[in-house]
Motif scaffolding. Sequence first.
Motif, mmCIF file in Angstrom:
data_model
loop_
_atom_site.group_PDB
_atom_site.id
_atom_site.type_symbol
_atom_site.label_atom_id
_atom_site.label_comp_id
_atom_site.label_asym_id
_atom_site.label_seq_id
_atom_site.Cartn_x
_atom_site.Cartn_y
_atom_site.Cartn_z
ATOM 1 N N VAL A 114 -4.781 14.963 -17.908
ATOM 2 C CA VAL A 114 -4.838 16.409 -16.987
ATOM 3 C C VAL A 114 -4.106 15.671 -15.705
ATOM 4 C CG1 VAL A 114 -5.295 18.855 -16.544
ATOM 5 C CG2 VAL A 114 -5.585 18.099 -18.622
ATOM 6 N N CYS A 115 -3.551 16.003 -14.535
ATOM 7 C CA CYS A 115 -3.457 15.943 -13.519
ATOM 8 C C CYS A 115 -4.487 16.229 -12.504
ATOM 9 C CB CYS A 115 -2.737 15.824 -12.414
ATOM 10 S SG CYS A 115 -2.849 15.457 -10.647
ATOM 11 N N PRO A 116 -6.138 15.548 -12.122
ATOM 12 C CA PRO A 116 -6.942 16.232 -11.546
ATOM 13 C C PRO A 116 -6.480 17.256 -9.863
ATOM 14 C CG PRO A 116 -6.915 13.741 -10.931
ATOM 15 C CD PRO A 116 -5.673 13.967 -11.799
ATOM 16 N N ARG A 117 -5.429 16.492 -9.188
ATOM 17 C CA ARG A 117 -5.122 17.200 -8.240
ATOM 18 C C ARG A 117 -4.240 18.467 -8.292
ATOM 19 N NH1 ARG A 117 -4.919 13.799 -3.569
ATOM 20 N NH2 ARG A 117 -5.841 11.418 -4.189
ATOM 21 N N CYS A 118 -3.479 18.452 -9.541
ATOM 22 C CA CYS A 118 -2.203 19.733 -10.201
ATOM 23 C C CYS A 118 -2.481 20.334 -10.900
ATOM 24 C CB CYS A 118 -0.889 19.357 -9.609
ATOM 25 S SG CYS A 118 0.126 17.962 -10.616
ATOM 26 N N GLY A 119 -3.267 19.832 -11.877
ATOM 27 C CA GLY A 119 -3.955 20.600 -12.751
ATOM 28 C C GLY A 119 -2.471 20.416 -13.573
ATOM 29 N N LYS A 172 2.572 7.587 -12.449
ATOM 30 C CA LYS A 172 2.549 8.673 -11.310
ATOM 31 C C LYS A 172 2.353 9.971 -11.627
ATOM 32 C CE LYS A 172 5.637 8.061 -8.293
ATOM 33 N NZ LYS A 172 7.841 8.373 -7.432
ATOM 34 N N CYS A 173 1.916 10.704 -11.680
ATOM 35 C CA CYS A 173 2.155 12.038 -11.559
ATOM 36 C C CYS A 173 3.273 13.070 -11.405
ATOM 37 C CB CYS A 173 0.952 13.271 -11.261
ATOM 38 S SG CYS A 173 1.004 14.919 -11.584
ATOM 39 N N LEU A 174 3.580 13.265 -13.195
ATOM 40 C CA LEU A 174 5.025 14.576 -13.137
ATOM 41 C C LEU A 174 5.238 15.675 -12.738
ATOM 42 C CD1 LEU A 174 5.770 13.774 -17.212
ATOM 43 C CD2 LEU A 174 6.543 12.687 -14.291
ATOM 44 N N GLY A 175 3.641 15.966 -12.181
ATOM 45 C CA GLY A 175 3.468 17.385 -11.404
ATOM 46 C C GLY A 175 3.640 17.354 -10.137
ATOM 47 N N CYS A 176 2.945 16.478 -9.036
ATOM 48 C CA CYS A 176 2.765 16.410 -7.998
ATOM 49 C C CYS A 176 3.233 15.208 -6.776
ATOM 50 C CB CYS A 176 1.048 16.734 -8.016
ATOM 51 S SG CYS A 176 0.147 15.600 -8.494
ATOM 52 N N ARG A 177 3.882 14.244 -8.575
ATOM 53 C CA ARG A 177 4.029 12.894 -7.486
ATOM 54 C C ARG A 177 2.677 11.943 -6.831
ATOM 55 N NH1 ARG A 177 8.649 11.578 -10.903
ATOM 56 N NH2 ARG A 177 9.338 13.451 -11.126
HETATM 57 ZN ZN LIG Z 1 -0.394 16.259 -10.261
#
Ligand SMILES: [Zn+2]
Length: 314
Positions: free
Chosen positions: A54-59, A35-40
């Motif tokens: 690195v999250c491909p969605r929110c970086g 689970k991305c800690l930036g965008c969940r």
């Molecule tokens: Zn993310």
Amino acid sequence: MRDKRLDFLRRGRGERFKPLPDQELEKLPDDVWHKCLGCRELLYDKDLEANVWVCPRCGYHHRITVHERIAMLSDEGSFVETNHALRSLDPLEFTIRDRSYKDRLLQAEKDAGVSEAVVTGVATLDGVPISLAVMVMEYLGGAVGSVAGEKITRAVERAHQDGRGLVIVSQSGGMRMHEGLFSLMQMAKTSGALARLQQAKLPFISIIADQTYGGATASWVALGDVIIAEPGARVGFSGPRVLQAIKVRLADDVQKAEFMLQHGMIDLIVPRPQLRGTVIQFLHHFKGHMRCAAQVVPSQANGSAGNQRRKDEK
Ligand SMILES: [Zn+2]
């Protein structure tokens, strides 16, 4: 004849959503989704790993292990660890909250899987000889005691002695209070060694990962010929807990890489997928001053990269 496909209509709600028993849960792989800690967003581990976490969605830049860092910043099989036998002592016989510093050191080693808050070694990066030091946040929050300071100093001296480039990846809560003045002295020691490296015109690339505070920022981190931070990295002198204790309120973005770039404290912010390429570019630029022709013995030291998962994010 009973139609099994309609069974779900006959079951009560509680039955339909019955959680799996513990034994079944244990069988499920825990390293498939993250689970991305930036965008969940729920992301496939393999995709994240391919993008160096690195999250491909929110970086969002997830924390990576020291082994992954070493693999990212060295040629495959070229890293040879140095000074791994150095261990911290307890010169002040320090105890905090009924637990001795010695106990905490043992626990830290178990948690982090390494023997100190920094791993050092020699390697090549795109064929350029480097001395590499990577700090380990999982080991007492990356706090720098006399051994971590000594290892960083020796990494600097090794670069100087061999004529290598120096790359240090910092992430640290600051100096290690358990060792009092002994830890504070590391700031002067590392800075002195870097001054000699500078006189020899050998390059030092300082990389700031999330989070870098205290004495680390106030000494070697800020002395890089090139200071690079990862996007969103928290960097500053006093960490949030210290600020809270002394009742100082700062705007949220003050201790961020982006703020530091705006105010001239760092040179550039580079997303992790481009970090290796950027460091290589700088090393080649400075290569003229390096005189190391030593062949690096291939090792298995970074072969385990990616196998150690981050406990804090699970
Ligand atoms: Zn993310």
